[in-house]
Scaffold this motif. Structure first.
Motif: not given
Length: 281
Positions: A11, A13, A27, A228, A258
């Motif tokens: 993942t 961001k 994201r 998260n 973020f």
């Protein structure tokens, strides 16, 4: 514009910072960090109608940034230490100079902020990865969003042993509804909803307790939660209760998930801290 990118294993961001403002954080999830990074960057440029000539610097951070060994799209590219990025982003978004930054990702890390001084002071191996792994074992799913929704229908009193279960009177500093033992009351016939609620509570309470212990001797009683896991609705029940119990304050900034990417971008230069909307307990 400065671009900050927090590259995870799957993942990524990404945020833009221009004139002290955070621009359209997004994201992206992909099968590997390189695909995730370039997918996120391409989408970010396209969605915001940004040209490469508009970008002054790309700042990378996160464990996945180790896989990036050349300039991104030929732009000036620099890497920032993840713990520094955590501290800078959390401080900027919260407007708080003295706090423990609690980065709740796969595991959890603690960064002490005292003015401009940032220091990584430790961490624990409990976080989103713990919740995901135990959910896979006990609930046959690794979808944290689904587990969180399931947990809203659960009852912690069917899972956790409370002070009121073992004592006829409150103990010094501990009300009757304080947790005596996580999962200490669970039975074989516990519902999936109760188990989900117990798992979420266990992870968040463990992080909260470890955060408070990490701050011992520092004189700091404010904590900035990022990552998260701050998106879990249970944060708005569990952390206020812990704040009341221990006489501390937990904050979740507006762009909490973020903050590390924001901090990476801000590591390029000194930036004025603007007032931000945050939840405070």
């Amino acid at each position: 514009m400065l671009i900050g990118i927090d590259v995870g294993i799957s993942t990524t961001k990404i945020v833009g910072v221009k004139n002290g403002e955070i621009i359209s954080p997004i994201r992206i999830t992909a099968v590997d960090p390189v695909t995730s990074l370039y997918g996120a960057f391409g989408k970010y440029l396209y969605d915001n109608n940004i040209g490469l000539a508009d970008i002054e610097q790309v700042m990378l951070t996160g464990v996945g940034s180790a896989y990036i060994t050349q300039p991104v799209y030929g732009l000036p590219t620099t890497k920032c230490d993840e713990f520094v990025a955590d501290g800078l982003g959390a401080r900027y978004e919260s407007g708080i100079d003295n706090a423990i930054v609690v980065s709740m990702g796969t595991g959890t890390s603690f960064v002490k902020c005292e003015g401009k001084k940032l220091e990584h002071i430790g961490g624990i191996g409990t976080g989103g990865g713990t919740l995901q792994g135990l959910s896979r074992l006990l609930l046959n799913t690794s979808d944290i969003k689904y587990v969180s929704e399931l947990a809203t229908k659960g009852n912690l009193a069917n899972v956790n042993l409370l002070i009121g279960d073992i004592s006829a009177n409150p103990l010094p500093g501990l009300p009757m509804d304080a947790t005596a033992s996580l999962f200490g009351k669970v039975q074989n016939n516990a519902s999936h909803e109760d188990i989900a609620q117990g798992l979420v509570c266990m992870v968040l309470q463990s992080i909260g307790s470890a955060s408070i212990l990490a701050a011992q001797g520092t004189g700091i009683d404010e904590f900035i939660l990022i990552g998260n896991l701050t998106l879990l609705p249970q944060c708005h029940d569990i952390f206020p209760a812990m704040a009341k119990l221990y006489g501390v304050k937990f904050h979740i900034p507006k762009h909490s998930e973020f903050c590390t990417a924001i901090g990476a971008a801000l590591s390029k230069c000194e930036t004025k801290i603007y007032d931000r909307h945050i939840d405070t307990w």
